[in-house]
Design an enzyme around this catalytic site. Structure first.
Site, PDB file in Angstrom:
ATOM      1  CD  GLU A  61      15.117  21.500 -19.144  1.00 47.87           C
ATOM      2  OE1 GLU A  61      15.544  20.347 -18.940  1.00 47.87           O
ATOM      3  OE2 GLU A  61      14.769  21.911 -20.262  1.00 47.87           O
ATOM      4  CE  LYS A  81      12.363  18.460 -18.776  1.00 45.01           C
ATOM      5  NZ  LYS A  81      12.154  18.072 -20.189  1.00 45.01           N
TER       6      LYS A  81
END
Length: 293
Positions: A175, A212
């Site tokens: 992420e 993500k």
């Protein structure tokens, strides 16, 4: 059900990943939005008890199941908590069919070169070994500017951690968030895409990750990442957008599904009756689900 079935659900399931991983730093704000101010808890233990009660209320709702919520990210402390006599990770999988993930990062370093790297993660090997029943992990960095050197460093660090997670038999969610308020957001995203592709190409067969990412300024920018052989799924963070904004932007990106936190809990309150709470949560879940399919 096996890891293979969990993987199949994450790769091809219709729905989204709920981000229920509020940590020590983000919990007071999450509780305030939920109608619980700091005066209502006198210690860190009481604070974490309040956020666990909120999580349990969400998880126990009828709308929180695999028909729309295919995965959920949990905070490390949550692994020691229980719902109806089962560990939270076991409960969401065995009772709800929702694949559990674990947030493993320990927060962010101060900004340098337009980014915030992850702080060191001491004891990671032990944490991963103890995360029984957990399919994968999530680890967050933040990009504030289109600084090529900083973005390259963020992505390299993310993939270093990802390899350790993979070696432990789990699937990491990488992420590197791009700040939605960045004045160079689109430029940063273009650099980020190139760096992620470069690092994905260094992975061998079986070394698979999820990504993500902030919903990009250019719709479908990350399709090439979603199509990469080493990527199980690309999911989107809400990044401070309202539920309506996040869902509208996400719906323009056909190969991303949601992994929302604040947008998922928007409008929920401790003071609501169960019927009111479940109606508000169900509405959010339905909006996020529809934007993800």
């Amino acid at each position: 059900m096996s890891k293979a079935e969990q993987r199949e659900q994450m790769a091809n399931g219709a729905g989204f990943i709920a981000a229920l991983d509020q940590s020590g730093g983000s919990t007071p704000k999450a509780l305030a939005l939920y109608g619980v101010d700091a005066a209502q808890y006198g210690s860190e233990e009481e604070m974490f008890a309040e956020i666990q009660n909120m999580r349990a209320r969400i998880i126990l709702s009828d709308d929180f199941d695999k028909n729309k919520v295919i995965g959920a990210i949990l905070f490390e402390r949550t692994l020691g908590e229980q719902i109806n006599g089962k560990s939270v990770a076991d409960f969401i999988w065995s009772e709800k069919g929702v694949v559990p993930f674990l947030k493993i990062d320990k927060g962010l370093e101060d900004e340098a070169n337009g980014v915030q790297m992850m702080k060191p993660i001491p004891g990671l090997a032990d944490t991963l070994a103890k995360a029984t029943g957990v399919f994968g992990t999530k680890e967050r960095s933040v990009i504030h500017e289109a600084n090529a050197e900083g973005i390259a460093a963020v992505v390299a660090q993310q993939f270093d951690v990802a390899r350790e997670v993979i070696a432990a038999g789990m699937v990491p969610i990488v992420e590197p968030e791009v700040n939605i308020h960045s004045e160079t957001k689109a430029e940063a995203e273009a650099i980020l895409k190139a760096e992620i592709l470069k690092n994905l190409d260094t992975l061998e067969e079986g070394q698979d990750v999820m990504l993500k990412l902030t919903i990009p300024s250019e719709a479908n920018l990350y399709d090439v990442l979603a199509d990469h052989a080493r990527v199980v799924r690309v999911v989107a963070l809400s990044g401070g957008y309202s539920t309506e904004q996040a869902c509208d932007l996400l719906s323009q990106n056909g190969k991303m599904i949601a992994s929302f936190s604040r947008a998922l809990t928007e409008g929920l309150s401790k003071q609501q009756s169960d019927d009111e709470f479940n109606a508000a949560l169900g509405s959010n879940i339905d909006k996020i689900y529809r934007a993800s399919i």
